[in-house]
Write a protein that holds these residues in place. Structure first.
Motif, PDB file in Angstrom:
ATOM      1  N   MET A  21      10.098  -2.335  13.124  1.00 19.70           N
ATOM      2  CA  MET A  21       8.889  -2.792  12.231  1.00 19.70           C
ATOM      3  C   MET A  21       8.513  -2.091  11.403  1.00 19.70           C
ATOM      4  SD  MET A  21       5.995  -5.986  12.685  1.00 19.70           S
ATOM      5  CE  MET A  21       4.892  -5.004  13.586  1.00 19.70           C
ATOM      6  N   LEU A  22       8.269  -2.162  10.305  1.00 20.27           N
ATOM      7  CA  LEU A  22       7.451  -1.156   9.022  1.00 20.27           C
ATOM      8  C   LEU A  22       6.412  -2.372   8.568  1.00 20.27           C
ATOM      9  CD1 LEU A  22       7.480   1.192   7.284  1.00 20.27           C
ATOM     10  CD2 LEU A  22       8.873  -0.094   5.451  1.00 20.27           C
ATOM     11  N   CYS A  23       5.338  -1.938   8.955  1.00 21.00           N
ATOM     12  CA  CYS A  23       4.134  -2.829   8.709  1.00 21.00           C
ATOM     13  C   CYS A  23       3.258  -1.903   7.763  1.00 21.00           C
ATOM     14  CB  CYS A  23       3.471  -2.712  10.146  1.00 21.00           C
ATOM     15  SG  CYS A  23       1.836  -3.829  10.184  1.00 21.00           S
ATOM     16  N   ALA A  24       2.623  -2.805   6.810  1.00 25.88           N
ATOM     17  CA  ALA A  24       1.878  -2.271   5.675  1.00 25.88           C
ATOM     18  C   ALA A  24       0.660  -2.976   5.464  1.00 25.88           C
ATOM     19  CB  ALA A  24       2.667  -1.973   4.537  1.00 25.88           C
ATOM     20  N   HIS A  25      -0.625  -2.420   5.253  1.00 22.80           N
ATOM     21  CA  HIS A  25      -1.824  -3.114   4.815  1.00 22.80           C
ATOM     22  C   HIS A  25      -2.242  -3.044   3.480  1.00 22.80           C
ATOM     23  CE1 HIS A  25      -6.317  -3.218   4.940  1.00 22.80           C
ATOM     24  NE2 HIS A  25      -5.964  -4.524   5.269  1.00 22.80           N
ATOM     25  N   SER A  26      -2.649  -3.834   2.889  1.00 26.26           N
ATOM     26  CA  SER A  26      -3.169  -3.867   1.506  1.00 26.26           C
ATOM     27  C   SER A  26      -2.363  -2.948   0.467  1.00 26.26           C
ATOM     28  CB  SER A  26      -4.563  -2.874   1.660  1.00 26.26           C
ATOM     29  OG  SER A  26      -5.407  -3.073   0.400  1.00 26.26           O
ATOM     30  N   LEU A  27      -2.826  -1.876  -0.153  1.00 28.11           N
ATOM     31  CA  LEU A  27      -2.132  -1.365  -1.110  1.00 28.11           C
ATOM     32  C   LEU A  27      -0.883  -0.917  -0.646  1.00 28.11           C
ATOM     33  CD1 LEU A  27      -2.244  -0.413  -4.041  1.00 28.11           C
ATOM     34  CD2 LEU A  27      -3.310   1.471  -3.624  1.00 28.11           C
ATOM     35  N   GLY A  28      -0.778  -0.456   0.709  1.00 28.23           N
ATOM     36  CA  GLY A  28       0.325  -0.007   1.456  1.00 28.23           C
ATOM     37  C   GLY A  28       1.705  -0.963   1.194  1.00 28.23           C
ATOM     38  N   GLY A  29       1.306  -2.282   1.260  1.00 26.05           N
ATOM     39  CA  GLY A  29       2.260  -3.512   0.943  1.00 26.05           C
ATOM     40  C   GLY A  29       2.984  -3.339  -0.405  1.00 26.05           C
ATOM     41  N   HIS A  30       2.099  -2.703  -1.370  1.00 26.08           N
ATOM     42  CA  HIS A  30       2.712  -2.716  -2.653  1.00 26.08           C
ATOM     43  C   HIS A  30       3.943  -1.635  -2.594  1.00 26.08           C
ATOM     44  CE1 HIS A  30       2.470  -0.725  -6.810  1.00 26.08           C
ATOM     45  NE2 HIS A  30       2.514  -1.853  -7.235  1.00 26.08           N
ATOM     46  N   SER A  31       3.653  -0.619  -1.762  1.00 28.26           N
ATOM     47  CA  SER A  31       4.820   0.332  -1.740  1.00 28.26           C
ATOM     48  C   SER A  31       5.852  -0.246  -0.955  1.00 28.26           C
ATOM     49  CB  SER A  31       4.187   1.472  -0.736  1.00 28.26           C
ATOM     50  OG  SER A  31       3.316   2.266  -1.420  1.00 28.26           O
ATOM     51  N   VAL A  32       5.771  -0.879   0.205  1.00 31.41           N
ATOM     52  CA  VAL A  32       6.851  -1.530   0.952  1.00 31.41           C
ATOM     53  C   VAL A  32       7.407  -2.501   0.133  1.00 31.41           C
ATOM     54  CG1 VAL A  32       7.484  -3.088   2.956  1.00 31.41           C
ATOM     55  CG2 VAL A  32       5.733  -1.111   3.196  1.00 31.41           C
ATOM     56  N   LEU A  33       6.933  -3.325  -0.882  1.00 35.32           N
ATOM     57  CA  LEU A  33       7.683  -4.244  -1.733  1.00 35.32           C
ATOM     58  C   LEU A  33       8.948  -3.488  -2.509  1.00 35.32           C
ATOM     59  CD1 LEU A  33       4.969  -6.651  -2.614  1.00 35.32           C
ATOM     60  CD2 LEU A  33       6.819  -7.127  -1.168  1.00 35.32           C
ATOM     61  N   HIS A  34       8.747  -2.178  -2.783  1.00 32.74           N
ATOM     62  CA  HIS A  34       9.573  -1.539  -3.451  1.00 32.74           C
ATOM     63  C   HIS A  34      10.685  -0.843  -2.598  1.00 32.74           C
ATOM     64  CE1 HIS A  34       6.130  -1.475  -6.346  1.00 32.74           C
ATOM     65  NE2 HIS A  34       7.237  -1.082  -7.182  1.00 32.74           N
ATOM     66  N   SER A  71      -3.688   3.515 -11.213  1.00 33.55           N
ATOM     67  CA  SER A  71      -3.262   3.809 -12.510  1.00 33.55           C
ATOM     68  C   SER A  71      -1.874   3.811 -12.462  1.00 33.55           C
ATOM     69  CB  SER A  71      -3.765   5.190 -12.964  1.00 33.55           C
ATOM     70  OG  SER A  71      -3.096   6.162 -12.364  1.00 33.55           O
ATOM     71  N   HIS A  72      -0.965   3.842 -11.255  1.00 32.69           N
ATOM     72  CA  HIS A  72       0.333   3.861 -11.526  1.00 32.69           C
ATOM     73  C   HIS A  72       0.818   2.603 -11.272  1.00 32.69           C
ATOM     74  CE1 HIS A  72       1.912   7.891 -12.225  1.00 32.69           C
ATOM     75  NE2 HIS A  72       0.808   8.549 -11.398  1.00 32.69           N
ATOM     76  N   MET A  73       0.091   1.672 -10.672  1.00 29.14           N
ATOM     77  CA  MET A  73       0.494   0.248 -10.404  1.00 29.14           C
ATOM     78  C   MET A  73       1.172  -0.431 -11.791  1.00 29.14           C
ATOM     79  SD  MET A  73      -2.210  -0.825  -7.763  1.00 29.14           S
ATOM     80  CE  MET A  73      -1.474  -2.844  -7.645  1.00 29.14           C
ATOM     81  N   SER A  74       2.248  -1.303 -11.267  1.00 29.74           N
ATOM     82  CA  SER A  74       2.574  -2.045 -12.520  1.00 29.74           C
ATOM     83  C   SER A  74       3.214  -3.433 -11.813  1.00 29.74           C
ATOM     84  CB  SER A  74       4.191  -1.280 -13.076  1.00 29.74           C
ATOM     85  OG  SER A  74       4.980  -2.468 -13.660  1.00 29.74           O
ATOM     86  N   TRP A  75       2.323  -4.352 -12.449  1.00 27.86           N
ATOM     87  CA  TRP A  75       2.731  -5.583 -12.020  1.00 27.86           C
ATOM     88  C   TRP A  75       4.114  -6.436 -12.333  1.00 27.86           C
ATOM     89  CZ3 TRP A  75      -0.743  -6.432  -8.267  1.00 27.86           C
ATOM     90  CH2 TRP A  75      -2.256  -5.941  -8.575  1.00 27.86           C
ATOM     91  N   GLU A  76       4.556  -5.728 -13.454  1.00 30.31           N
ATOM     92  CA  GLU A  76       6.032  -6.230 -13.607  1.00 30.31           C
ATOM     93  C   GLU A  76       6.905  -5.828 -12.712  1.00 30.31           C
ATOM     94  OE1 GLU A  76       3.705  -4.720 -15.740  1.00 30.31           O
ATOM     95  OE2 GLU A  76       3.091  -6.463 -17.178  1.00 30.31           O
ATOM     96  N   LYS A  77       6.689  -4.571 -12.566  1.00 27.02           N
ATOM     97  CA  LYS A  77       7.605  -3.800 -11.481  1.00 27.02           C
ATOM     98  C   LYS A  77       7.524  -4.340 -10.229  1.00 27.02           C
ATOM     99  CE  LYS A  77      10.455  -0.522 -10.483  1.00 27.02           C
ATOM    100  NZ  LYS A  77      11.902  -0.394 -10.749  1.00 27.02           N
TER     101      LYS A  77
END
Length: 327
Positions: free
Chosen positions: A124-137, A220-226
């Motif tokens: 299991m790869l488990c992520a919290h908060s902004l870590g979830g943003h990474s895992v979605l990639h 600052s590197h976050m992209s909602w479109e991405k």
């Protein structure tokens, strides 16, 4: 592209650094990725031959908040590792400047780190908060994706700006400007120190001042479109998925979480509410339900710590289903 990769001898972090980490053993490992060497500090707990669970922290965070939930995992024979991502916790940034705190760079570092542990799979790869943003990639790093048997997102960043980063263009530009002011020769470090109390006031205090600065660079590197496009790819992968969130989250509001759950293809019939009064879910998942969500009544942003017994129980049940369907 990931440029890899070698492994030096793993070493234990000095006792002064590890003083507040009574449960985890802190270790240091050197890996090569993005053309540079990274000295990653990571937390390790559980049997060395146990099935592997990798926890990905948010920002400006580190391994510390995972202690309660990791105890539940290790008691069931799992091994839990939590790397401090570059610029966060005790892991320094590489001097070359090759790492930019983006979601893709986070995953590339995570991939090489996991390979260095010499595991063929991550249960299991488990992520919290902004870590979830990474895992979605994950779809952008196929070799890491192929290692993951399941994913758990806890209080994850969603697909559109939440309250703390709205209005988005203004907040993103403020994050970019703050980061670059902190890079000014001589004055930058003083500016970062003087503004550090602000992070404590808004409940975003990191272990180090640098982690707070790097957190804003990551924003600052976050992209909602991405993230919307990668979430769509994530849905198509049909990887076993557990989403856990609370309705009292002061960072990620409930509509943001519900939007994410729907985007990832989790059916309403597979979304349960955990009611604090009855101490139970209103939906009992069968073992063949590998896409599920649990919303915790009165759960906050730090559910993996403050509501760890509830979250841990849901994760253990989910893991049993994952293993049953992989046999």
């Amino acid at each position: 592209m990931v440029i890899k990769r070698y492994l030096q001898q793993q070493t234990t972090v000095d006792s002064k650094t590890a003083a507040n980490d009574y449960f985890f053993e802190l270790k240091k490992i050197t890996v090569k990725v993005l053309g540079d060497e990274f000295e990653l500090v990571y937390a390790d707990a559980g049997p060395k031959d146990g099935e592997l669970i990798v926890m990905v922290h948010g920002a400006p965070a580190s391994h510390g908040g995972y202690q309660n939930i990791s105890k539940m995992m290790t008691q069931q024979g799992y091994r839990v590792v939590v790397p401090n991502m570059p610029g966060m916790g005790w892991t320094p940034m590489p001097r070359s400047g090759c790492y930019n705190c983006s979601a893709l760079h986070r995953l590339q570092v995570l991939q090489v780190f996991t390979e260095a542990l010499q595991y063929e799979r991550i249960l299991m790869l488990c992520a919290h908060s902004l870590g979830g943003h990474s895992v979605l990639h994950l779809s952008e790093v196929p070799s890491l994706l192929s290692m993951c048997q399941s994913v758990c997102l806890m209080s994850s960043i969603g697909l559109s700006p939440h309250r703390d980063v709205s209005p988005w263009i203004l907040k993103r530009n403020m994050a970019w400007l703050y980061y670059h002011l902190c890079q000014l020769p001589i004055l930058g470090s003083s500016f970062a120190s003087l503004t550090s109390p602000i992070f404590r006031r808004i409940k975003l205090k990191g272990r180090t001042i640098d982690s707070q600065v790097n957190f804003l660079r990551e924003v600052s590197h976050m992209s909602w479109e991405k993230v919307n496009s990668t979430a769509e790819l994530f849905k198509e992968m049909k990887i076993p998925l557990l989403v856990v969130a609370g309705n009292r989250d002061h960072v990620i509001q409930l509509p943001i979480t519900e939007e994410l759950i729907a985007k990832l293809g989790i059916a309403e019939t597979n979304t349960a509410w955990y009611h604090k009064s009855s101490k139970s879910n209103d939906v009992i998942f069968s073992a063949d339900v590998l896409q599920r969500a649990v919303l915790i009544d009165q759960g906050d942003h730090d559910i993996f710590n403050n509501q760890s017994e509830i979250v841990g129980s849901e994760q253990l049940d989910f893991l049993e289903a994952v293993k049953l369907n992989h046999t």
